[in-house]
Design a protein around this motif. Structure first.
Motif, PDB file in Angstrom:
ATOM      1  N   ALA A   1      15.442   0.220  50.178  1.00  0.00           N
ATOM      2  CA  ALA A   1      14.965  -0.763  49.293  1.00  0.00           C
ATOM      3  C   ALA A   1      14.375  -0.475  47.920  1.00  0.00           C
ATOM      4  O   ALA A   1      14.908  -0.778  46.953  1.00  0.00           O
ATOM      5  CB  ALA A   1      14.293  -1.464  50.470  1.00  0.00           C
ATOM      6  N   CYS A   2      13.821   0.601  48.379  1.00  0.00           N
ATOM      7  CA  CYS A   2      12.648   1.450  47.003  1.00  0.00           C
ATOM      8  C   CYS A   2      13.724   2.274  45.818  1.00  0.00           C
ATOM      9  O   CYS A   2      13.419   2.647  45.731  1.00  0.00           O
ATOM     10  CB  CYS A   2      11.574   2.092  47.176  1.00  0.00           C
ATOM     11  SG  CYS A   2      10.464   0.652  47.791  1.00  0.00           S
ATOM     12  N   GLU A   3      14.021   3.025  46.990  1.00  0.00           N
ATOM     13  CA  GLU A   3      14.778   4.518  46.206  1.00  0.00           C
ATOM     14  C   GLU A   3      16.039   4.398  44.826  1.00  0.00           C
ATOM     15  O   GLU A   3      15.788   5.304  44.448  1.00  0.00           O
ATOM     16  CB  GLU A   3      16.122   4.680  47.714  1.00  0.00           C
ATOM     17  CG  GLU A   3      16.679   6.028  47.237  1.00  0.00           C
ATOM     18  CD  GLU A   3      17.227   7.382  48.377  1.00  0.00           C
ATOM     19  OE1 GLU A   3      17.847   8.299  48.438  1.00  0.00           O
ATOM     20  OE2 GLU A   3      18.016   5.642  49.191  1.00  0.00           O
ATOM     21  N   HIS A   4      15.815   3.482  44.735  1.00  0.00           N
ATOM     22  CA  HIS A   4      16.799   2.921  43.150  1.00  0.00           C
ATOM     23  C   HIS A   4      16.447   2.245  42.878  1.00  0.00           C
ATOM     24  O   HIS A   4      16.541   1.678  41.256  1.00  0.00           O
ATOM     25  CB  HIS A   4      18.206   2.574  44.093  1.00  0.00           C
ATOM     26  CG  HIS A   4      19.130   3.699  44.198  1.00  0.00           C
ATOM     27  ND1 HIS A   4      19.681   4.685  44.688  1.00  0.00           N
ATOM     28  CD2 HIS A   4      19.744   3.408  45.454  1.00  0.00           C
ATOM     29  CE1 HIS A   4      20.157   5.113  45.121  1.00  0.00           C
ATOM     30  NE2 HIS A   4      20.042   4.399  46.653  1.00  0.00           N
ATOM     31  N   ASP A   5      14.724   2.154  42.931  1.00  0.00           N
ATOM     32  CA  ASP A   5      13.722   0.476  42.545  1.00  0.00           C
ATOM     33  C   ASP A   5      13.271   1.593  41.232  1.00  0.00           C
ATOM     34  O   ASP A   5      13.072   3.151  40.736  1.00  0.00           O
ATOM     35  CB  ASP A   5      13.121  -0.009  43.295  1.00  0.00           C
ATOM     36  CG  ASP A   5      12.775  -0.737  42.367  1.00  0.00           C
ATOM     37  OD1 ASP A   5      12.746  -2.368  42.138  1.00  0.00           O
ATOM     38  OD2 ASP A   5      11.256  -1.191  42.072  1.00  0.00           O
ATOM     39  N   THR A   6      12.835   1.378  39.946  1.00  0.00           N
ATOM     40  CA  THR A   6      12.309   1.460  39.411  1.00  0.00           C
ATOM     41  C   THR A   6      10.990   2.379  39.444  1.00  0.00           C
ATOM     42  O   THR A   6      10.413   3.409  38.767  1.00  0.00           O
ATOM     43  CB  THR A   6      12.379   1.105  37.936  1.00  0.00           C
ATOM     44  OG1 THR A   6      11.725  -0.140  37.837  1.00  0.00           O
ATOM     45  CG2 THR A   6      14.310   0.978  37.080  1.00  0.00           C
ATOM     46  N   VAL A   7      10.189   1.352  40.579  1.00  0.00           N
ATOM     47  CA  VAL A   7       8.732   1.363  40.654  1.00  0.00           C
ATOM     48  C   VAL A   7       8.169   1.769  41.407  1.00  0.00           C
ATOM     49  O   VAL A   7       8.296   3.081  42.217  1.00  0.00           O
ATOM     50  CB  VAL A   7       7.846  -0.282  40.608  1.00  0.00           C
ATOM     51  CG1 VAL A   7       6.562   0.018  40.657  1.00  0.00           C
ATOM     52  CG2 VAL A   7       8.496  -0.438  39.182  1.00  0.00           C
ATOM     53  N   GLY A   8       9.437   1.339  43.043  1.00  0.00           N
ATOM     54  CA  GLY A   8       8.793   1.314  44.114  1.00  0.00           C
ATOM     55  C   GLY A   8       8.336  -0.102  44.639  1.00  0.00           C
ATOM     56  O   GLY A   8       8.295  -0.822  44.389  1.00  0.00           O
ATOM     57  N   GLY A   9       7.495   0.310  46.279  1.00  0.00           N
ATOM     58  CA  GLY A   9       7.159  -0.756  46.343  1.00  0.00           C
ATOM     59  C   GLY A   9       6.475  -0.530  47.762  1.00  0.00           C
ATOM     60  O   GLY A   9       5.840   0.649  48.370  1.00  0.00           O
TER      61      GLY A   9
END
Length: 241
Positions: free
Chosen positions: A121-129
């Protein structure tokens, strides 16, 4: 993907002859179960367990593995331990743009599937999670000024939109380090709260209620039951004829 497990606390709410991360559950120390879950994830480059200087227990109880390291860089608080752990990674050449997954040592029931779901879910997110679960119970706020151990309800808090934060929490190393170093650490309860103070919005990734933090004595019994159930052999199918 770099994993950082702060393991420098004393676990004062769970009395015993050793810090809670070294208490044995289902045949192994609590922190060792957490480490094993990350070792089962092929995308994890390395795992760093951050302990207090002079901690001999960590070296004794953790498995020998080429992807596992112990850093004697713990601080007075959890936030300081995370900061010093991230600095330890940077000093060893880890790029600030790489991802770090920070996980509580006392969350021994985390699963490889949940970790992989967070990374996906987070690998391509601009922030993370972070892993989190929607609040299912009714939430009460206690009245101020309650005397002794008795507490009275001041109000019921609407639970719509409320989530219980878990770990791991996944952010770029440089972003997280900057967020923590700029924050009032007394107000920081997890990595995401520091990132939020920078005006960023971490992604909420559905976790599981079994990924709880061992805090009290009864939590040891629950964690043991969950871990033993997972390790039990699957029942064989009976054939008739």
């Amino acid at each position: 993907m770099h994993v950082l497990i702060p393991s420098a606390g004393a676990g004062s709410r769970l009395p015993g002859d050793a810090p809670k991360q070294y208490r044995r559950v289902a045949g192994a120390p609590i922190v060792a179960h957490a480490v094993s879950a990350f070792l089962a994830c092929p995308r994890v480059t390395d795992i760093t367990v951050v302990v207090q200087p002079g901690d001999v227990l960590a070296h004794a109880v953790l498995p020998a593995h080429p992807r596992l390291r112990v850093a004697e860089a713990g601080g007075v608080t959890r936030a300081q331990t995370v900061i010093q752990g991230l600095q330890w990674l940077r000093a060893r050449g880890v790029d600030a743009k790489e991802w770090a997954l920070v996980h509580d040592a006392a969350r021994c029931c985390v699963t490889p599937d949940a970790i992989e779901r967070l990374m996906d879910a987070c690998e391509h997110d601009t922030v993370g999670g972070l892993l989190a679960v929607p609040l299912a119970d009714t939430l009460k706020r206690a009245a101020l000024g309650s005397i002794g151990r008795a507490r009275h309800v001041a109000t019921t808090v609407p639970r719509e939109g409320l989530w219980l934060a878990q770990t791991p929490q996944m952010f770029r190393i440089g972003t997280l380090l900057q967020a923590l170093e700029r924050s009032d650490l007394a107000q920081i309860t997890d990595e995401a709260s520091a990132v939020e103070q920078m005006g960023l919005s971490p992604l909420l990734v559905a976790g599981s209620s079994s990924n709880f933090k061992v805090t009290y004595a009864e939590d040891l019994l629950l964690a043991e039951a969950i871990l033993l159930a997972r390790s039990a052999p699957a029942p064989t199918e009976c054939k008739h004829g």
